[in-house]
Design a protein around this motif. Sequence first.
Motif, PDB file in Angstrom:
ATOM      1  N   GLY A   1       0.817  -1.214   0.000  1.00 42.55           N
ATOM      2  CA  GLY A   1       0.000   0.000   0.000  1.00 42.55           C
ATOM      3  C   GLY A   1       0.848   1.259   0.000  1.00 42.55           C
ATOM      4  O   GLY A   1       0.562   2.228  -0.721  1.00 42.55           O
ATOM      5  N   ALA A   2       1.924   1.258   0.805  1.00 39.11           N
ATOM      6  CA  ALA A   2       2.838   2.407   0.815  1.00 39.11           C
ATOM      7  C   ALA A   2       3.502   2.584  -0.545  1.00 39.11           C
ATOM      8  O   ALA A   2       3.684   3.711  -1.019  1.00 39.11           O
ATOM      9  CB  ALA A   2       3.898   2.211   1.902  1.00 39.11           C
ATOM     10  N   ALA A   3       3.865   1.464  -1.184  1.00 39.09           N
ATOM     11  CA  ALA A   3       4.481   1.527  -2.516  1.00 39.09           C
ATOM     12  C   ALA A   3       3.527   2.160  -3.520  1.00 39.09           C
ATOM     13  O   ALA A   3       3.931   2.974  -4.359  1.00 39.09           O
ATOM     14  CB  ALA A   3       4.885   0.131  -2.971  1.00 39.09           C
ATOM     15  N   ILE A   4       2.264   1.800  -3.438  1.00 37.68           N
ATOM     16  CA  ILE A   4       1.259   2.353  -4.353  1.00 37.68           C
ATOM     17  C   ILE A   4       1.118   3.856  -4.139  1.00 37.68           C
ATOM     18  O   ILE A   4       1.069   4.640  -5.100  1.00 37.68           O
ATOM     19  CB  ILE A   4      -0.094   1.638  -4.160  1.00 37.68           C
ATOM     20  N   LEU A   5       1.038   4.285  -2.885  1.00 39.27           N
ATOM     21  CA  LEU A   5       0.896   5.720  -2.584  1.00 39.27           C
ATOM     22  C   LEU A   5       2.098   6.521  -3.088  1.00 39.27           C
ATOM     23  O   LEU A   5       1.951   7.668  -3.532  1.00 39.27           O
ATOM     24  CB  LEU A   5       0.724   5.913  -1.078  1.00 39.27           C
ATOM     25  N   ILE A   6       3.271   5.939  -3.009  1.00 40.88           N
ATOM     26  CA  ILE A   6       4.475   6.629  -3.499  1.00 40.88           C
ATOM     27  C   ILE A   6       4.510   6.631  -5.027  1.00 40.88           C
ATOM     28  O   ILE A   6       4.879   7.633  -5.658  1.00 40.88           O
ATOM     29  CB  ILE A   6       5.737   5.945  -2.939  1.00 40.88           C
ATOM     30  N   ALA A   7       4.100   5.512  -5.645  1.00 39.66           N
ATOM     31  CA  ALA A   7       4.255   5.344  -7.093  1.00 39.66           C
ATOM     32  C   ALA A   7       3.258   6.165  -7.903  1.00 39.66           C
ATOM     33  O   ALA A   7       3.598   6.653  -8.984  1.00 39.66           O
ATOM     34  CB  ALA A   7       4.116   3.869  -7.451  1.00 39.66           C
ATOM     35  N   LEU A   8       2.038   6.327  -7.407  1.00 43.28           N
ATOM     36  CA  LEU A   8       0.999   6.954  -8.229  1.00 43.28           C
ATOM     37  C   LEU A   8       1.322   8.395  -8.624  1.00 43.28           C
ATOM     38  O   LEU A   8       1.194   8.758  -9.795  1.00 43.28           O
ATOM     39  CB  LEU A   8      -0.358   6.855  -7.532  1.00 43.28           C
ATOM     40  N   PRO A   9       1.729   9.279  -7.701  1.00 42.25           N
ATOM     41  CA  PRO A   9       2.069  10.638  -8.147  1.00 42.25           C
ATOM     42  C   PRO A   9       3.279  10.671  -9.084  1.00 42.25           C
ATOM     43  O   PRO A   9       3.318  11.480 -10.019  1.00 42.25           O
ATOM     44  CB  PRO A   9       2.359  11.389  -6.840  1.00 42.25           C
ATOM     45  N   ILE A  10       4.248   9.788  -8.848  1.00 40.36           N
ATOM     46  CA  ILE A  10       5.412   9.742  -9.737  1.00 40.36           C
ATOM     47  C   ILE A  10       4.993   9.286 -11.128  1.00 40.36           C
ATOM     48  O   ILE A  10       5.414   9.859 -12.147  1.00 40.36           O
ATOM     49  CB  ILE A  10       6.492   8.796  -9.164  1.00 40.36           C
ATOM     50  N   SER A  11       4.154   8.260 -11.195  1.00 37.34           N
ATOM     51  CA  SER A  11       3.703   7.753 -12.496  1.00 37.34           C
ATOM     52  C   SER A  11       2.843   8.789 -13.217  1.00 37.34           C
ATOM     53  O   SER A  11       2.900   8.896 -14.452  1.00 37.34           O
ATOM     54  CB  SER A  11       2.933   6.439 -12.316  1.00 37.34           C
ATOM     55  N   TYR A  12       2.052   9.559 -12.464  1.00 34.51           N
ATOM     56  CA  TYR A  12       1.258  10.618 -13.107  1.00 34.51           C
ATOM     57  C   TYR A  12       2.176  11.659 -13.745  1.00 34.51           C
ATOM     58  O   TYR A  12       1.952  12.090 -14.891  1.00 34.51           O
ATOM     59  CB  TYR A  12       0.344  11.295 -12.079  1.00 34.51           C
ATOM     60  N   TYR A  13       3.214  12.044 -13.029  1.00 34.54           N
ATOM     61  CA  TYR A  13       4.155  13.044 -13.555  1.00 34.54           C
ATOM     62  C   TYR A  13       4.844  12.536 -14.822  1.00 34.54           C
ATOM     63  O   TYR A  13       4.942  13.254 -15.825  1.00 34.54           O
ATOM     64  CB  TYR A  13       5.184  13.380 -12.485  1.00 34.54           C
TER      65      TYR A  13
END
Length: 869
Positions: free
Chosen positions: A803-815
Amino acid sequence: MNKTNTPPRLAGKLLLKLLRDDLAEEVLGDLEEKFYLTAERKSLSKARRNYWYQTLHYLRPFAIRKTQSTNSNITTMFKHNLLLSFRNFKKYKSSFFINLVGLSTGLACALLIYLWVNDELHVDKFHKNDGRLYQVMMNHQMTNELTTGPSTPDFLAENMLKEFPEIEMATGVTPSEWFGNFTLVQGSNFFKATGQFAEKDYFKMFSFPLIEGNAEQALDGIGSIAISKDLAEKIFKTAENVVGKTMEVQIINFKYPVAVTAVFENLPTNSTEHFDMVLNWKMWQNMSDLAGRQVNWGNHGPNTYLVLKEGTNIDEFNKKIAGYIKSKRETSTVTLFAAKYSDRYLHGSYENGVQAGGRIEYVRLFSIIAIFILLIACINFMNLSTAKASRRVKEVGVKKAIGADRKSLIFQYLNESILLTLFSLVVALLLVLLVLPQFNDITGKQLSLNFDLSLVAMILVITFATGLLSGSYPALYLSKFNAAFVLKGGRISTSVGQLWARKGLVVFQFAMSVILIVSVVVVYQQVNYVQSKNLGYSKENVIHFDKEGKVVENQDAFLAEIRNIPGVVNASTIQSIVVGSQNSTQGVVWEGKNPEDNIRFEVVTVNYEEIETLGIQMLEGRSFSREFGADEEGVIFNESAIKVMGMEAPLGKTVNFWGGDKRIIGIVKDFHFESLHQKVNPLVIRLEPGKTLKVMVKLEAGKEKETLERLEAFYGEFNPGYSFEYSFLDQDYQAQYVAEQRVSSLSKYFAGFAILISCLGLFGLASFTAERRLKEIGIRKILGSSVWSIVWLLTSDFTKMVGAAILIALPISYYLTSNWLQDFAYSIELTIWYFAGAGIAAMIIAWVTVGVQTLRAARVNPADCLRYE
C-alpha cells in the motif's frame, strides 16, 4: 559432563585433523556441523552451550595460526570459500532458487536492453567523417512560433562551400522519400528502386564503401548513377564488372539515359539512409527546370550536408552562418545552424529552435528500466539474506571463534553473491539467446550476441556490479556479530532501522512495479487512441501506387478504367500520400493580411476526385470538378487556414501564392495529414493533375482480395512490363507511430519481468516469515484462531508495504506519463482509473503471492507447529 568429552580432549582430536592440510576444509565443516547439531537447538542447556564455546575457545590459538597459514595460499582460500558457497546453496535451496531466477531474469533484461541501447547509440556513427559531418538546419520564424526543419535552398551547399573557408566539402541531397520508387529500364526489363540526387562529393563525405568505381568520379556527370550491390545483382545478376553498363531512369514523365559509374555496398542496418541508387545533382536541376519549379533563396527543398575542416569551432561557425539566407534575401525570416549529422537520429526534436529530445528519451527510459530491474533483483538477494541471518549467525560465530576476521567473512559472502551472479549470468545468456529472435521482431532490429571485447567487458561489469551490490549489505550485516555472544546462545534482535530498511526495499520494489504498470497502461491507451481516432479522412481500404509508364501518359483514361472495375469505390491521383508532411509555403497573400504576419501553409496537390476518394468532408463550397471548367485557378483551404487568415465569407475571394491569383472555391473540415504529435496546420489544396505522383484507389470493404486481383490483372494489360506494387494507406499511417508501438510492447514485457522478480522476493520473505512464526501459529490455532484470521495476520505487514508503494508510485507515475503525453498534440485524458487500476492490480498480485504461502502455513497441524525448532 562426560570426562571423555572434556573440551581439551575434543579439542585435541580436532587439532590433529586441523594440522593436516588436506583435511583443513573438512575440519571447518565438522566444526560447523557439530555446532549446528547441538548449540543451535533452542532446548540446549546453558552448560552445554558453554561446553561448546570452551572447546572452540581452546582451539582458537591453533586455528588462528592455521588460518593465517591457509590465507597465505590464495588458491586454497578461494577453494574453501567456493566449497562453503556450494554448501550454503545446497542448504538454503529455496532462497538459492529465488535468487537465481530473479538475478538471471534481471540480467537477461539488462543484456537485452544493453544490446538495443548500444545499437541505438551507434546509428550513423560509422562514417569516417562523423566528428566533422553536419547537416544544415533552418529555423523559420512564424507569426506565433519558431519551427525547425532540414529543407534548404537548392544551391545552398554550392554557395556555402565557396563563401565559408571552414567548409571542406558540401553536398545537397534530395531525400529518397520524395519520389517513392524510380523505374529503371534495362533492355526489356523493368525494375523499381528508391533513389536520391546528390552532388559529386557525396561518396567522399559519407562512408558507403564502393565495390566498383571511385568516390571522386561516382557522381561526376549528369548521366552518372551509383547503385547498391543488391540492385546490381537484381538488374545484372552480378555486382562485378557492371561499371559502364547503361539503362534508363524514369520518374513521372521524365526519362534519362544513365551509365553505372559505381557500385556501393548495401547500406548498413545502423544507417538512417534508405536508398538503392544515387543520381547526379545536375539531373535534379534539369528536372526542376523542365517542371517549371521555382528555384530561389525563398524556396526550400533538399537537405544540405557539410564536412567542416579540422579544428572548426561549431558554435562560432553557427554564429557566422545564422544570417546567411537573410544576406541573400532581405525579407527572409530564416536563420541557419549546423547540427551534427549522427545526432539527428536520437536528437531530432526541436522546440523554439532548440534541440528538445527525440529517440534519446526512449534510450534513457529503457536504460533506467534496466537499472531498476537489476536493483529489484538485487533487493531480493539483500532481503532474503538478511531475513535468514538468524540461521547463518552461528556460522559467523564459529568462524570468528576459530580466528576468522571480519574482512575474510565479508570476502566470503561477497564471493558467494558473485558466484550466484555468475550462475545467473549463464542462465541469463541462455535466456537472451532464446528470446533474441522475438526481441528483434519487436524492435525491428538485427541484434546478435557477438562476443567482442566491448560486449564481454560490459557483461562482466554488469555481472560483478550486480554481485557486489546484492552481496554488500548482507556481507556487512552478517560479519558484524560478536562470536562470544552468538555462541553462548544470544538472540539476534532486529533494530528499528534494519526493519525499516528491509521494508523500504520491498516498498521500492513494488513502487517501481506500479510505475511500470501505469506506464504500460497509458502507452497502450495512447497507441490505441492514435490508431482509432477519426482523422477527418478515410484511410481504411485505400491503396496507393506510383504513376509510371503509360499511366503517366494516359492518366485520365487509366483512372476512368479503374473506376469501372467491380469493387473500386473511387480513384484519383495526388502528389504525395496524405500521411506525413507536405510541401509548404509562406507566400500566401490575401486581402487584409498584416504585412508582418509570417504564416506557413502546407500545400497538397491533387487531381479531380481526390477529395472524394479520401472522404474529406466539405464544410463550405465545393470540391474540384470538371463541370466548372478551369478549376486549376481555384483553391480549397482547411478550417485552420481560414481561421489564421481571419477571413469572413471566404468563398469567392482571391488569394495569391506561387506567383498566381487563386479563387477560394471551398473549405474542408480539418483533417490530420501529419501525425498526432503535430497540431493541424493551415492547409491549401490546389488542383494540378500533371504534378501528381501517386494513384490512390478506394476499395469496397469486404471485397479487397478479389478487387486487388482484378486491379493487378488490369494493370498488367494497361501498363505491360511494370509490376503492380501497392501499399495500404492505413499501414502508412501506423508506420508514423512505430516507435510508440515498440515502446508499448517492450514496456509490457519489462513491466511483467519486474513484477515477476518483485513477487519472487515477496514470496521468499513470506515463506521465511511464515516459517519463523510457526510456533506462534500453532498457539493461536489452539486458542481458537481461524485459518483466515492467521492468513490476515501474516499478510497484513506485506499489505501495508505494498500500500505504501502504491501511494508513493501513483504521483510519480502521473508526472512521468503526463510529460510523455505532452509530445502529442492530441492525446488521451489521464483518468483516475488508470492509476487506481494499476494500484489494485499490484495489490492483488501481492496478495496472491503472499496468500498462497501464508494459507499453507495457516493450515499446518498445531502439534507440528509446536514441535518445530
